[in-house]
Write an enzyme that holds these catalytic residues in place. Structure first.
Site, PDB file in Angstrom:
ATOM      1  N   LYS A  28       0.835  -1.216   0.000  1.00  0.00           N
ATOM      2  CA  LYS A  28       0.000   0.000   0.000  1.00  0.00           C
ATOM      3  C   LYS A  28       0.863   1.257   0.000  1.00  0.00           C
ATOM      4  CE  LYS A  28       0.887   1.162   4.490  1.00  0.00           C
ATOM      5  NZ  LYS A  28       1.642   2.367   4.850  1.00  0.00           N
ATOM      6  N   ASP A  68      -2.077  -1.479  10.861  1.00  0.00           N
ATOM      7  CA  ASP A  68      -2.468  -1.313   9.459  1.00  0.00           C
ATOM      8  C   ASP A  68      -2.738  -2.645   8.755  1.00  0.00           C
ATOM      9  OD1 ASP A  68       0.151  -2.013   9.285  1.00  0.00           O
ATOM     10  OD2 ASP A  68       0.760  -0.373   7.970  1.00  0.00           O
TER      11      ASP A  68
HETATM   12  O1  C5P Z   1       0.384  -1.483  15.300  1.00  0.00           O
HETATM   13  P1  C5P Z   1       1.810  -1.780  15.042  1.00  0.00           P
HETATM   14  O2  C5P Z   1       2.337  -2.890  15.899  1.00  0.00           O
HETATM   15  O3  C5P Z   1       2.120  -1.983  13.586  1.00  0.00           O
HETATM   16  O4  C5P Z   1       2.615  -0.466  15.449  1.00  0.00           O
HETATM   17  C1  C5P Z   1       4.005  -0.461  15.672  1.00  0.00           C
HETATM   18  C2  C5P Z   1       4.331   0.660  16.641  1.00  0.00           C
HETATM   19  O5  C5P Z   1       4.050   1.925  16.025  1.00  0.00           O
HETATM   20  C3  C5P Z   1       3.486   0.651  17.902  1.00  0.00           C
HETATM   21  O6  C5P Z   1       4.090  -0.140  18.904  1.00  0.00           O
HETATM   22  C4  C5P Z   1       3.455   2.115  18.301  1.00  0.00           C
HETATM   23  O7  C5P Z   1       4.633   2.458  18.982  1.00  0.00           O
HETATM   24  C5  C5P Z   1       3.486   2.836  16.961  1.00  0.00           C
HETATM   25  N1  C5P Z   1       2.157   3.251  16.517  1.00  0.00           N
HETATM   26  C6  C5P Z   1       1.576   4.360  17.108  1.00  0.00           C
HETATM   27  N2  C5P Z   1       0.332   4.772  16.681  1.00  0.00           N
HETATM   28  C7  C5P Z   1      -0.321   4.134  15.678  1.00  0.00           C
HETATM   29  C8  C5P Z   1       0.268   3.011  15.058  1.00  0.00           C
HETATM   30  C9  C5P Z   1       1.511   2.592  15.508  1.00  0.00           C
HETATM   31  O8  C5P Z   1       2.151   4.975  18.012  1.00  0.00           O
HETATM   32  N3  C5P Z   1      -1.497   4.591  15.286  1.00  0.00           N
END
Ligand code: C5P
Length: 280
Positions: free
Chosen positions: A8, A134
């Site tokens: 994406k 995502d």
């Molecule tokens: O959700 P995911 O594990 O992919 O996100 C990785 C890191 O990115 C999270 O641990 C967080 O620190 C940060 N993040 C965030 N806010 C979001 C998405 C991700 O702070 N909306």
């Protein structure tokens, strides 16, 4: 069973403040694109999961997003079957293209078919959100509006087909670290660019000639010097506009047509890591 796991780009990505749960609220218009990994899944007799990957740098243990989604799926539905999964990687990692998240979501869609569990898109999106913020967007695909921490997805009327060239610079970005750095901002502002893009598209007025006026990504702030250099190169090769992908580090350029896109690809491929893609 063999299937494609697409990637994406974000046309807009605006990050709000940090929430009580540590995640950041965001607003983003996301488009799934044709650059893909290929995943094959085979049932195995012993109730074990074995993941292999064409790229040695991708973990094949419990850190792999495919491993995580398979764990969630079998625990929830009590399916004690072994699987052999192979991932043929084309999508660069730590690049802002959602490669790992897509791998989890497309695998979940495949498991839902393989085991006949008939989960709805909402149920699949909810389950996938436990692997990454995502992941849910890939369950829907196409052009979507993403809010919350990324897990709330509203499918949109598809944007026109755009021809992208994606450049992977020689640095990678940790998403966690990028969000942390954004906390140092003194001002947080969510513009009206996402809603303007949506209404332009609703009126069939969105084209490759005007989309550049609405592209925005808060993460560009963190690597401006490096991205500006690549943006200038893309422009010199005919890109109409360009933007950082997700939290980085790839940069996409939008080209007027397939011909110009291919020309630019051929002229950059010897010196840079470049990828061709178009809107799905
Ligand atoms: O959700 P995911 O594990 O992919 O996100 C990785 C890191 O990115 C999270 O641990 C967080 O620190 C940060 N993040 C965030 N806010 C979001 C998405 C991700 O702070 N909306």
């Amino acid at each position: 069973m063999t299937f494609r796991s697409y990637s994406k780009i974000n046309f807009t990505l605006e990050v709000g403040s940090k929430r009580a749960d540590g995640y950041h609220s965001l607003e983003s218009i996301v488009q799934t694109i044709s650059l893909y990994d290929t995943i094959s899944i085979e049932r195995a007799d012993n109730p074990e999961i074995r993941i292999t990957c064409s790229h040695a740098s991708v973990p094949t243990d419990e850190k792999n997003t495919v491993y995580k989604i398979r764990e969630l799926f079998i625990n929830k539905y009590n399916i004690n079957k072994g699987l052999r999964i192979h991932i043929e990687k084309n999508i660069p990692s730590q690049a802002g293209l959602g490669g790992g998240s897509g791998n989890a979501s497309y695998t979940l869609l495949a498991l839902n078919r393989l085991f006949g569990t008939s989960l709805s898109a909402e149920e699949l999106a909810e389950l996938s959100s436990h692997v990454g913020s995502d992941c849910p967007l890939f369950i829907y695909g196409g052009t979507v509006f993403m809010t919350g921490r990324g897990e709330i997805i509203k499918p949109l009327k598809p944007f026109p087909k755009f021809y992208f060239l994606i450049v992977k610079p020689d640095f990678s970005v940790s998403t966690k670290e990028a969000y942390r750095k954004l906390d140092e901002r003194t001002e947080i502002k969510i513009s009206d660019k996402s809603s303007l893009l949506v209404s332009l598209n609703e009126k069939n007025l969105l084209t490759e000639l005007n989309i550049g006026d609405y592209l925005t990504n808060d993460f560009e702030l963190l690597c401006k010097d490096k991205t500006d250099k690549i943006k200038a190169i893309l422009k010199s090769k005919g890109a109409l506009c360009s933007l950082l992908c997700g939290s980085g580090s790839c940069i996409f350029g939008i080209f007027p047509n397939r011909e110009k896109q291919t020309e630019a690809y051929n002229s950059l491929r010897t010196e840079y890591s470049v990828f061709l893609a178009e809107s799905l």
